[in-house]
Structures are given as structure tokens and as C-alpha cells.
Design a protein around this motif. Structure first.
Motif, PDB file in Angstrom:
ATOM      1  N   LEU A 220      26.645  29.063  41.532  1.00  0.00           N
ATOM      2  CA  LEU A 220      27.667  29.038  42.437  1.00  0.00           C
ATOM      3  C   LEU A 220      28.938  28.510  41.729  1.00  0.00           C
ATOM      4  CD1 LEU A 220      26.631  27.555  45.645  1.00  0.00           C
ATOM      5  CD2 LEU A 220      27.411  30.062  45.459  1.00  0.00           C
ATOM      6  N   TRP A 221      28.841  27.572  40.805  1.00  0.00           N
ATOM      7  CA  TRP A 221      29.605  27.038  39.918  1.00  0.00           C
ATOM      8  C   TRP A 221      30.104  28.194  38.866  1.00  0.00           C
ATOM      9  CZ3 TRP A 221      29.887  25.312  34.604  1.00  0.00           C
ATOM     10  CH2 TRP A 221      30.993  24.636  34.167  1.00  0.00           C
ATOM     11  N   SER A 222      29.121  28.532  38.186  1.00  0.00           N
ATOM     12  CA  SER A 222      29.752  29.602  37.028  1.00  0.00           C
ATOM     13  C   SER A 222      30.085  30.756  37.535  1.00  0.00           C
ATOM     14  CB  SER A 222      28.181  29.977  36.018  1.00  0.00           C
ATOM     15  OG  SER A 222      27.441  30.537  36.929  1.00  0.00           O
ATOM     16  N   ALA A 223      29.833  31.253  38.765  1.00  0.00           N
ATOM     17  CA  ALA A 223      30.417  32.454  39.378  1.00  0.00           C
ATOM     18  C   ALA A 223      31.702  32.425  39.834  1.00  0.00           C
ATOM     19  CB  ALA A 223      29.265  33.073  40.142  1.00  0.00           C
ATOM     20  N   LEU A 237      32.383  34.775  43.159  1.00  0.00           N
ATOM     21  CA  LEU A 237      31.782  36.422  42.909  1.00  0.00           C
ATOM     22  C   LEU A 237      30.552  36.344  43.503  1.00  0.00           C
ATOM     23  CD1 LEU A 237      33.395  37.462  39.738  1.00  0.00           C
ATOM     24  CD2 LEU A 237      34.446  37.654  42.124  1.00  0.00           C
ATOM     25  N   MET A 238      29.953  37.333  44.113  1.00  0.00           N
ATOM     26  CA  MET A 238      28.490  37.352  44.073  1.00  0.00           C
ATOM     27  C   MET A 238      27.690  37.297  42.927  1.00  0.00           C
ATOM     28  SD  MET A 238      28.037  37.449  47.411  1.00  0.00           S
ATOM     29  CE  MET A 238      29.483  36.354  47.433  1.00  0.00           C
ATOM     30  N   SER A 239      28.401  37.643  41.845  1.00  0.00           N
ATOM     31  CA  SER A 239      27.645  37.572  40.605  1.00  0.00           C
ATOM     32  C   SER A 239      28.548  37.711  39.547  1.00  0.00           C
ATOM     33  CB  SER A 239      26.379  38.606  40.444  1.00  0.00           C
ATOM     34  OG  SER A 239      25.810  38.502  39.307  1.00  0.00           O
ATOM     35  N   LYS A 240      28.116  37.244  38.125  1.00  0.00           N
ATOM     36  CA  LYS A 240      28.902  37.545  37.097  1.00  0.00           C
ATOM     37  C   LYS A 240      28.275  38.646  36.102  1.00  0.00           C
ATOM     38  CE  LYS A 240      32.311  34.141  36.578  1.00  0.00           C
ATOM     39  NZ  LYS A 240      32.725  32.795  35.704  1.00  0.00           N
ATOM     40  N   HIS A 241      27.004  39.252  36.906  1.00  0.00           N
ATOM     41  CA  HIS A 241      26.592  40.312  36.326  1.00  0.00           C
ATOM     42  C   HIS A 241      27.415  41.660  36.916  1.00  0.00           C
ATOM     43  CE1 HIS A 241      23.579  38.460  34.204  1.00  0.00           C
ATOM     44  NE2 HIS A 241      22.808  38.322  35.119  1.00  0.00           N
ATOM     45  N   TRP A 242      26.773  42.838  37.504  1.00  0.00           N
ATOM     46  CA  TRP A 242      27.511  44.088  37.747  1.00  0.00           C
ATOM     47  C   TRP A 242      27.651  43.802  39.384  1.00  0.00           C
ATOM     48  CZ3 TRP A 242      22.325  44.020  36.155  1.00  0.00           C
ATOM     49  CH2 TRP A 242      21.331  44.190  37.329  1.00  0.00           C
ATOM     50  N   MET A 243      27.427  42.725  39.915  1.00  0.00           N
ATOM     51  CA  MET A 243      27.687  42.761  41.458  1.00  0.00           C
ATOM     52  C   MET A 243      29.033  41.603  41.411  1.00  0.00           C
ATOM     53  SD  MET A 243      25.779  44.739  43.121  1.00  0.00           S
ATOM     54  CE  MET A 243      25.449  44.378  44.666  1.00  0.00           C
ATOM     55  N   ASP A 244      30.160  41.907  40.738  1.00  0.00           N
ATOM     56  CA  ASP A 244      31.216  41.058  40.432  1.00  0.00           C
ATOM     57  C   ASP A 244      32.045  41.281  41.549  1.00  0.00           C
ATOM     58  OD1 ASP A 244      31.888  43.597  39.559  1.00  0.00           O
ATOM     59  OD2 ASP A 244      32.629  42.873  37.607  1.00  0.00           O
ATOM     60  N   LYS A 245      31.822  41.145  42.730  1.00  0.00           N
ATOM     61  CA  LYS A 245      32.885  41.017  43.921  1.00  0.00           C
ATOM     62  C   LYS A 245      32.430  40.126  45.083  1.00  0.00           C
ATOM     63  CE  LYS A 245      33.194  46.479  43.725  1.00  0.00           C
ATOM     64  NZ  LYS A 245      33.334  47.633  44.861  1.00  0.00           N
ATOM     65  N   VAL A 246      33.540  40.221  46.135  1.00  0.00           N
ATOM     66  CA  VAL A 246      33.252  39.328  47.220  1.00  0.00           C
ATOM     67  C   VAL A 246      33.231  40.381  48.357  1.00  0.00           C
ATOM     68  CG1 VAL A 246      34.594  37.675  48.789  1.00  0.00           C
ATOM     69  CG2 VAL A 246      34.449  37.479  46.219  1.00  0.00           C
ATOM     70  N   TRP A 247      32.003  40.383  48.954  1.00  0.00           N
ATOM     71  CA  TRP A 247      31.743  41.307  49.974  1.00  0.00           C
ATOM     72  C   TRP A 247      32.039  40.386  51.295  1.00  0.00           C
ATOM     73  CZ3 TRP A 247      29.334  42.667  45.660  1.00  0.00           C
ATOM     74  CH2 TRP A 247      29.262  43.856  45.204  1.00  0.00           C
ATOM     75  N   SER A 248      32.454  41.143  52.415  1.00  0.00           N
ATOM     76  CA  SER A 248      32.911  40.440  53.680  1.00  0.00           C
ATOM     77  C   SER A 248      32.051  39.915  54.521  1.00  0.00           C
ATOM     78  CB  SER A 248      33.980  41.216  54.184  1.00  0.00           C
ATOM     79  OG  SER A 248      35.236  41.293  53.608  1.00  0.00           O
ATOM     80  N   TRP A 249      30.755  39.446  54.061  1.00  0.00           N
ATOM     81  CA  TRP A 249      29.915  38.729  54.763  1.00  0.00           C
ATOM     82  C   TRP A 249      29.257  37.829  53.727  1.00  0.00           C
ATOM     83  CZ3 TRP A 249      24.372  39.707  56.438  1.00  0.00           C
ATOM     84  CH2 TRP A 249      23.634  40.901  55.673  1.00  0.00           C
TER      85      TRP A 249
END
Length: 557
Positions: A220-223, A237-249
Motif C-alpha cells: 500500500l505504502w509503495s503504490a 494505485l491498484m498496483s505499480k505494475h500494469w494495473m496502475d489506476k484507481v477503480w471506483s470500488w
């Protein structure tokens, strides 16, 4: 709480090395499912872009802890640590390094352009893909440039040998020359102190019974990134791999995990999608640095989430935003004459390809109605006066009664086509999600849902499709694998429905799964193997949520 241990050691193939607030990380993961031989500096501004390739002398082994990234070979070593969110320090002792453009091809519209700055003598990459610059300042030792100002396929970068030290920065157009009076070891100590303080805040209960808590806190801290672009506030972010977004749930689970120890950061997570609420009251599907998507929505779990968060800093504003989001579902997503709202696609539910949506995409589902009942209850609780509270309570009662009258067939919940009117059941765990209503459901309905949930329970957790279903797939996204959000929602609902033993078992199996297989996006329900993105924050958040609750229960029994 301060530990003398070096902190968890992790694989960069699983979890990137980064720092709270930074938009870049160090990882061999350079695209979805693509692993390079070398560690790269990967930026997440304007998307996921590998920028620099970190190439130590051959034979060096890499080790990652939350505050230090190291390469070692024989008696030589290279260490890397974050001095700030946009600056790293790198030191070599008897081990050489080539820091090279990740993309060897340079054209006017792609690849890093490399030059030496005549102002301060630093070496600078200017990168089309991110629209940012990456400056290398030599603090000690010798550096030899490769391919400055060269077009074409020339190798470009800096070669360091012997004992040396550099600073690497990500910035926009210009900044003052880099200077420092801080030693490398002081940088490492400060980075560790930042992470230790975060961990102490979000997991003060951690101990031998929660061996993955510190690594979950690191995920959590690093993302977490600082505000930039469309990201209007500090965001996990959801990840600092390729899922580098915030989804709305997804953001709701991260907010809950942070809530007790860092309420301000938790409320930033909750509020971020609401900063992009559209004219109809809908939240976006996702938000990232350079993109806000409105082609889908996500399920309205925000009322449920409020039950697990500290009091809102501005209750009136929270009420207004939640009212608009609920109004979207009651207005834009109810067919004329229908009491129950509908999804337009599986993506709207968050369960993109669940078997619930195989026959029809535009469907009225029991999970959606259940979430809205909880959200209407929260609006009644936050309402500015008794009349508004009574109005929301009546709407919640009507939605619950319609759910039971129209989608409960006496044995199970079904989904109904909003256009066709046809009803259909499936073997998806999604159709058991109304357990989130807990005590609001009649006892026979609760019992049937609990029995159905137990059928989905494998040795590792809740499979999202029955394992004996012909539609089950080991790596089928929402057609089999175990996911964190469904686990947390159902575990919570079972407790309120009067099934604490089953909830305990689900919690225990999921926590053990994370301790064995890390914090993957989802997990093979038969083997427990982590699948897809391996550093997913809502999975880490779920571990923290369930572990904290388990530790609280242990102290009171």
C-alpha cells in the motif's frame, strides 16, 4: 513501533521497489505480463513506461527491502534508495553500472533523447512517452556518457565504475541543479523511518500471528502516488505494475485498511473518484494520471464502505456526493416501472466476465439491489433532518422488499434481463452476494445463502465460480479464481447474518493464502497460486482488514 530487523525481503518480479508518493518504481516488469532480464525505472505518468535500464556488471544478485534495493557480487555492491518521491540516490562500491535508455531507438516522437546539460554538467534523458525528464547528477566517482545527442539506434546512457554515487530525478522542464548535504546512509535511514511510521499506523497489532502484515503495508505504502494530472489527491494505485489506476470500488477497500491509523489518507482514497463524478451523479470507471474513463461504472459499495470508515470529516459533503451517486442508479439505471436497477455489462458489477452475465449483459441482479439497500440506509443515517431520513429509509425498505419479491425464487437469487424479463441463475458466487444485507434478510434466505457460500469454499478461499461448474476456469478471472473484494464483502455479511464460524473460516483461509502466495490480483482456487498482477493493493488491504479484525476478536475472547 520500530524493529531492528531489516524488514521483509521481496522479489521484484512480484512487487516493485518504490516509495510513498512516487510516480515511478524499479521493476523488471515492463508491460502487462512482460518481464525483462534487467531492472528498469518504470514511470506511471501518462501510463506504464519503462524509461531507464539498470544494468550492473554481470553476475550481480538483486535484493529488495522496503527501504533499500541492492545488487551484490563478490565484494562489490550497488545500493539504491529514495531520497524523496521524485529522487533516488544510487551508490556503487567496487561494482560498475550502466544506466541506459530502455528504448534504444530514438526518433523525434519516441524514445529518450539524451544530452549533457551545459548548466550543471548533469546527464538528462527527455522522454516523449511520459513528457518528463530524468536527470543523472554525478556526486562522486567517474561517469562516461554513451550516445549523447545521438539519433537512431545508438545505446545511450551513463557508465559508472569503481566507487561512485549518483542522484536520479524525475521532473518536468527545469529545476535547480541537484545538491545535497545528506549522506547515502542518512537517505536510507530516513526512507526506513517513513515506512516504519506508516506500518505502525496501519498495522499496530501486527506480530507473529500476522507474518505478512508488514509486506502488505509496504504494498500500500509503495503504490501511493502524490497528486498529479487527474489524480487530485494522494492516491493508492491498484498496483505499480500494469494495473496502475484507481477503480471506483477498489479504492473503498484501501480506504478501509487505512482508516483506523491514517484517517486523512483513508478519506482521500474514498473521495478521489467523487472528484470526477459526472453530471448524472455517476462515478467514473477508473482514474489515473492522464485518463478518466466513464464507459463503465462500478458497483455502489460506497454505503457499505462508510460503515467501516471513521466519521467523515465533512458529513454534509459526504451526504451530497453519496446522494448523487445513489440517484444515478435510481434514475438512469431503472427501466420505467421497475423497482430494481440494472447493470449494463459485467464490468459495471466489477465481476467483468462472471457467468451471471453469460445470457444477457443488461440485467437486474441481487448484488446490486443489496448494495443499494445498504447505501440508502447510510443516506438515512447521514440525512440532514428526520424527513429526509424517513424518505431514504422508506426507499431502502422498498428496494429490499422488491429484491426478495422479484429475484428470490424460494431457493436462490436469480438475475433478470432488464429488457427481456427472463430470469436465470448461474453458479457464480456473485449471486450469493446479497449476504451483505446480513440481519436484514429473512432467516431462511440467510441459511440458503450461507449454505451456497460454503459450497464455493476451497482449501484456499472462496472460488468465484463453483469448482464443479462446467464454466469454471483456473485462471478465468471472475469465473473461478479467489478475489479479495468478494472475500471481504461476504465475510462481513456472514457475521452480520449470524454465521461467525463460517466467516472465521473464510477469513483464516484467505489470510493463510496471502501469507503463502502474496498479494496477487487473484488466486487459483484449486492450487492457491497467485495470478495476474502480483502486487495488488486491494489484496494487501483485504489481508490487513481481516487480520486487524481477527486480532481485535482475539483480544476480546
Amino acid at each position: 513501533m520500530r524493529s531492528s530487523a531489516p524488514g521483509p525481503v521481496f522479489s521484484l518480479r512480484e512487487i516493485p521497489f518504490s516509495h510513498h508518493g512516487s510516480w515511478f518504481c524499479f521493476s523488471p516488469v515492463v508491460a502487462e505480463g512482460t518481464y525483462a532480464d534487467e531492472v528498469h525505472l518504470v514511470s506511471h505518468q501518462t501510463g506504464m513506461h519503462p524509461i531507464l535500464k539498470v544494468v550492473p556488471e554481470s553476475g550481480a544478485a538483486v535484493t529488495a527491502t522496503p527501504h533499500r534495493l541492492s545488487w551484490t557480487r563478490d565484494e562489490g555492491r550497488i545500493d539504491l534508495a529514495y531520497e524523496s518521491a521524485d529522487t533516488v540516490r544510487v551508490r556503487g562500491l567496487g561494482l560498475g553500472l550502466r544506466l541506459l535508455a530502455a528504448d534504444p531507438v530514438l526518433t523525434p516522437f519516441s524514445g529518450p533523447y539524451f544530452y549533457r546539460d551545459p548548466v550543471d554538467g548533469s546527464y538528462v534523458f527527455t522522454v516523449y512517452q511520459t513528457g518528463r525528464r530524468y536527470r543523472i547528477t554525478v556526486l562522486g566517482g567517474q561517469a562516461e556518457p554513451l550516445g549523447t545527442q545521438a539519433l537512431g539506434a545508438a545505446e545511450r546512457g551513463v557508465v559508472l565504475s569503481g566507487d561512485w554515487e549518483i542522484a536520479v530525478e524525475e521532473y518536468e522542464t527545469a529545476r535547480a541543479p541537484y545538491t545535497t548535504t545528506t549522506s547515502f546512509e542518512q537517505v536510507v535511514t530516513a526512507a526506513r523511518a517513513e515506512f516504519d511510521a506508516f506500518t505502525a499506523a496501519v498495522a499496530p497489532w501486527r506480530g507473529d500471528r500476522t507474518p505478512a502484515a508488514e509486506l502488505a503495508a509496504y504494498v500500500l505504502w509503495s503504490a501511493t502516488v502524490r497528486p498529479a494530472g487527474f489524480v487530485t489527491r494522494p492516491a493508492v494505485l491498484m498496483s505499480k505494475h500494469w494495473m496502475d489506476k484507481v477503480w471506483s470500488w477498489d479504492h473503498c477497500f484501501n480506504a478501509i485498511a487505512l482508516g483506523a491509523g491514517l484517517p486523512g489518507l483513508a478519506w482521500d482514497q474514498y473521495r478521489l473518484p467523487f472528484d470526477h463524478q459526472d453530471g448524472a451523479g455517476a462515478l467514473p470507471d477508473s482514474v489515473t494520471h492522464s485518463e478518466v474513463l466513464h464507459n463503465f461504472v462500478k458497483p455502489p459499495i460506497h454505503g457499505w464502505a462508510l460503515r467501516h470508515l471513521p466519521p467523515p470529516p465533512d458529513p454534509a459533503d459526504t451526504y451530497r456526493l453519496l446522494e448523487r451517486w445513489t440517484g444515478f442508479w435510481l434514475t438512469a439505471r431503472r427501466a420505467p416501472g421497475h423497482e430494481l436497477p440494472h447493470y449494463q455489462h459485467g464490468n459495471d458489477s466489477g465481476w467483468d466476465n462472471a457467468t451471471t452475465f453469460d445470457a444477457e449483459r443488461v440485467v437486474e441482479t441481487a448484488d446490486l439491489a443489496a448494495f443499494l439497500v445498504l447505501q440508502l440506509r447510510e443516506l438515512a443515517r447521514l440525512a440532514p433532518g428526520p424527513d429526509a431520513a424517513a424518505r431514504w429509509t422508506a426507499q431502502a425498505d422498498r428496494m429490499r422488499d422488491a429484491l426478495l419479491a422479484e429475484l428470490w425464487d424460494g431457493e436462490r437469487f436469480v438475475a433478470r434481463g432488464a429488457l427481456s424479463g427472463r430470469t436465470r441463475s448461474s453458479s457464480s458466487l456473485l449471486e450469493l452476494m446479497p449476504i451483505v444485507l446480513g440481519e436484514e434478510l429473512p432467516q431462511p434466505v440467510r441459511a440458503a445463502l450461507a449454505a451456497g457460500i460454503e459450497r464455493h469454499l476451497t482449501a484456499f478461499g472462496l472460488a468465484t465460480e463453483l469448482p464443479d461448474s462446467p464454466h469454471y476456469q483456473d485462471d478465468g478471472y471472475w469465473r473461478g479464481p479467489i478475489w479479495a473484494p468478494s472475500t471481504v464483502l461476504i465475510e462481513d455479511g456472514l457475521r452480520r447474518a449470524g454465521y461467525p464460524e463460517l466467516a472465521d473460516e473464510i477469513s483464516a483461509r484467505f489470510r493463510a493464502l496471502c501469507e503463502k502466495s502474496g498479494f496477487a490480483e487473484n488466486f487459483d482456487a484449486r492450487t492457491g497460486q497467485g495470478l495476474r498482477d502480483r502486487a495488488y493493493t486491494w489484496t494487501a488491504a483485504a489481508y490487513l482488514i481481516l487480520s486487524a479484525a481477527h486480532e481485535r476478536r482475539g483480544r476480546t475472547t
